[in-house]
Design a protein around this motif. Structure first.
Motif, PDB file in Angstrom:
ATOM      1  N   GLU A  16     -19.822  28.225 125.198  1.00  0.00           N
ATOM      2  CA  GLU A  16     -19.042  29.109 126.058  1.00  0.00           C
ATOM      3  C   GLU A  16     -19.385  30.583 125.791  1.00  0.00           C
ATOM      4  N   LYS A  17     -19.472  30.949 124.517  1.00  0.00           N
ATOM      5  CA  LYS A  17     -19.822  32.330 124.172  1.00  0.00           C
ATOM      6  C   LYS A  17     -21.244  32.647 124.620  1.00  0.00           C
ATOM      7  N   PHE A  18     -22.155  31.702 124.426  1.00  0.00           N
ATOM      8  CA  PHE A  18     -23.543  31.862 124.839  1.00  0.00           C
ATOM      9  C   PHE A  18     -23.612  32.129 126.342  1.00  0.00           C
ATOM     10  N   ASN A  19     -22.863  31.363 127.128  1.00  0.00           N
ATOM     11  CA  ASN A  19     -22.839  31.559 128.576  1.00  0.00           C
ATOM     12  C   ASN A  19     -22.259  32.918 128.952  1.00  0.00           C
ATOM     13  N   LYS A  20     -21.230  33.335 128.253  1.00  0.00           N
ATOM     14  CA  LYS A  20     -20.599  34.626 128.537  1.00  0.00           C
ATOM     15  C   LYS A  20     -21.579  35.769 128.266  1.00  0.00           C
ATOM     16  N   GLU A  21     -22.335  35.651 127.164  1.00  0.00           N
ATOM     17  CA  GLU A  21     -23.294  36.702 126.809  1.00  0.00           C
ATOM     18  C   GLU A  21     -24.559  36.631 127.661  1.00  0.00           C
ATOM     19  N   GLY A  22     -24.952  35.435 128.071  1.00  0.00           N
ATOM     20  CA  GLY A  22     -26.089  35.278 128.977  1.00  0.00           C
ATOM     21  C   GLY A  22     -27.461  35.261 128.330  1.00  0.00           C
ATOM     22  N   ARG A  23     -27.554  35.665 127.088  1.00  0.00           N
ATOM     23  CA  ARG A  23     -28.831  35.665 126.361  1.00  0.00           C
ATOM     24  C   ARG A  23     -28.517  35.966 124.905  1.00  0.00           C
ATOM     25  N   THR A  24     -29.311  35.392 124.015  1.00  0.00           N
ATOM     26  CA  THR A  24     -29.128  35.673 122.592  1.00  0.00           C
ATOM     27  C   THR A  24     -30.443  35.479 121.854  1.00  0.00           C
ATOM     28  N   PHE A  25     -30.545  36.084 120.679  1.00  0.00           N
ATOM     29  CA  PHE A  25     -31.642  35.705 119.792  1.00  0.00           C
ATOM     30  C   PHE A  25     -31.081  34.674 118.826  1.00  0.00           C
ATOM     31  N   TRP A  26     -31.888  33.655 118.552  1.00  0.00           N
ATOM     32  CA  TRP A  26     -31.458  32.537 117.716  1.00  0.00           C
ATOM     33  C   TRP A  26     -31.778  32.876 116.283  1.00  0.00           C
ATOM     34  N   ASP A  27     -30.759  33.293 115.519  1.00  0.00           N
ATOM     35  CA  ASP A  27     -30.973  33.750 114.150  1.00  0.00           C
ATOM     36  C   ASP A  27     -30.271  32.837 113.154  1.00  0.00           C
ATOM     37  N   GLY A  28     -30.399  33.177 111.897  1.00  0.00           N
ATOM     38  CA  GLY A  28     -29.728  32.433 110.840  1.00  0.00           C
ATOM     39  C   GLY A  28     -30.497  31.234 110.336  1.00  0.00           C
ATOM     40  N   VAL A  29     -31.681  30.982 110.875  1.00  0.00           N
ATOM     41  CA  VAL A  29     -32.480  29.835 110.435  1.00  0.00           C
ATOM     42  C   VAL A  29     -33.107  30.173 109.083  1.00  0.00           C
ATOM     43  N   ARG A  30     -32.777  29.371 108.074  1.00  0.00           N
ATOM     44  CA  ARG A  30     -33.295  29.604 106.730  1.00  0.00           C
ATOM     45  C   ARG A  30     -33.886  28.319 106.149  1.00  0.00           C
ATOM     46  N   ASN A  31     -34.516  27.577 107.001  1.00  0.00           N
ATOM     47  CA  ASN A  31     -35.205  26.350 106.618  1.00  0.00           C
ATOM     48  C   ASN A  31     -36.627  26.483 107.155  1.00  0.00           C
ATOM     49  N   TYR A  32     -37.615  26.229 106.300  1.00  0.00           N
ATOM     50  CA  TYR A  32     -39.000  26.459 106.708  1.00  0.00           C
ATOM     51  C   TYR A  32     -39.449  25.553 107.850  1.00  0.00           C
ATOM     52  N   GLN A  33     -39.008  24.305 107.849  1.00  0.00           N
ATOM     53  CA  GLN A  33     -39.391  23.406 108.932  1.00  0.00           C
ATOM     54  C   GLN A  33     -38.800  23.882 110.262  1.00  0.00           C
ATOM     55  N   ALA A  34     -37.516  24.271 110.266  1.00  0.00           N
ATOM     56  CA  ALA A  34     -36.880  24.793 111.477  1.00  0.00           C
ATOM     57  C   ALA A  34     -37.572  26.086 111.914  1.00  0.00           C
ATOM     58  N   ARG A  35     -37.900  26.949 110.953  1.00  0.00           N
ATOM     59  CA  ARG A  35     -38.613  28.199 111.267  1.00  0.00           C
ATOM     60  C   ARG A  35     -39.961  27.913 111.906  1.00  0.00           C
ATOM     61  N   ASN A  36     -40.688  26.946 111.342  1.00  0.00           N
ATOM     62  CA  ASN A  36     -41.995  26.594 111.901  1.00  0.00           C
ATOM     63  C   ASN A  36     -41.856  26.045 113.319  1.00  0.00           C
ATOM     64  N   ASN A  37     -40.787  25.294 113.568  1.00  0.00           N
ATOM     65  CA  ASN A  37     -40.527  24.806 114.924  1.00  0.00           C
ATOM     66  C   ASN A  37     -40.288  25.985 115.869  1.00  0.00           C
ATOM     67  N   MET A  38     -39.537  26.985 115.423  1.00  0.00           N
ATOM     68  CA  MET A  38     -39.286  28.155 116.268  1.00  0.00           C
ATOM     69  C   MET A  38     -40.582  28.888 116.595  1.00  0.00           C
ATOM     70  N   LYS A  39     -41.512  28.903 115.662  1.00  0.00           N
ATOM     71  CA  LYS A  39     -42.792  29.565 115.903  1.00  0.00           C
ATOM     72  C   LYS A  39     -43.620  28.841 116.971  1.00  0.00           C
ATOM     73  N   LEU A  40     -43.299  27.566 117.200  1.00  0.00           N
ATOM     74  CA  LEU A  40     -44.010  26.789 118.228  1.00  0.00           C
ATOM     75  C   LEU A  40     -43.365  26.899 119.610  1.00  0.00           C
ATOM     76  N   MET A  41     -42.176  27.462 119.682  1.00  0.00           N
ATOM     77  CA  MET A  41     -41.478  27.578 120.966  1.00  0.00           C
ATOM     78  C   MET A  41     -42.197  28.578 121.861  1.00  0.00           C
ATOM     79  N   LYS A  42     -42.327  28.219 123.135  1.00  0.00           N
ATOM     80  CA  LYS A  42     -43.004  29.070 124.111  1.00  0.00           C
ATOM     81  C   LYS A  42     -42.047  29.449 125.237  1.00  0.00           C
ATOM     82  N   THR A  43     -42.282  30.593 125.831  1.00  0.00           N
ATOM     83  CA  THR A  43     -41.480  31.035 126.965  1.00  0.00           C
ATOM     84  C   THR A  43     -41.470  29.942 128.033  1.00  0.00           C
ATOM     85  N   GLY A  44     -40.267  29.599 128.501  1.00  0.00           N
ATOM     86  CA  GLY A  44     -40.121  28.561 129.514  1.00  0.00           C
ATOM     87  C   GLY A  44     -39.767  27.198 128.961  1.00  0.00           C
ATOM     88  N   ASP A  45     -39.956  26.984 127.654  1.00  0.00           N
ATOM     89  CA  ASP A  45     -39.573  25.704 127.054  1.00  0.00           C
ATOM     90  C   ASP A  45     -38.073  25.486 127.241  1.00  0.00           C
TER      91      ASP A  45
END
Length: 135
Positions: A16-45
């Motif tokens: 609900e908060k995400f929808n209200k704001e309309g856009r966010t940066f996804w922060d707080g990731v402190r796991n290397y595997q999750a971080r590596n997954n974020m590095k693979l994300m591409k615009t439009g995914d």
């Protein structure tokens, strides 16, 4: 296009908060595997948005609108963020119990690596979760 699932505790950052704001940066990731997954994300995914701890259900679909960059909440260069925007809420949430009970989803990271906060999904897994939400 790739498909992903991200987890957020609704008390910290709800759909609900995400929808209200309309856009966010996804922060707080402190796991290397999750971080590596974020590095693979591409615009439009496309990204399934999962409420963890409370609710334990996929509740919406988001889209990557900016690829990884330095996490602005920390000076540590090891951590990155991506920008997401909401696309649409699901007709009904798909619970973790439903996902675990579905033979076609037995290999989903949510089942196999429950603590991982950012994980890839195969297109057929993504589609199956959306199919469950439509029923």
């Amino acid at each position: 296009m790739n498909h992903w699932l991200v987890k957020s505790e609704p008390i910290k950052y709800s759909w609900e908060k995400f929808n209200k704001e309309g856009r966010t940066f996804w922060d707080g990731v402190r796991n290397y595997q999750a971080r590596n997954n974020m590095k693979l994300m591409k615009t439009g995914d496309l990204v399934l948005y999962y409420h963890s701890n409370e609710g334990k259900a996929v509740v919406g679909i988001a889209r990557v609108v900016k690829e990884f960059y330095q996490d602005p909440t920390t000076p540590d260069p090891n951590w990155v963020v991506v920008d997401l925007e909401p696309v649409e809420g699901l007709k009904r949430p798909v619970t973790l119990e439903e996902i675990k009970a579905d033979e076609r989803l037995k290999d989903v990271g949510l089942v196999r690596q429950g603590r991982l906060s950012v994980m890839p999904l195969k297109p057929e897994e993504f589609d199956r979760i959306l199919e469950l939400a439509a029923n």
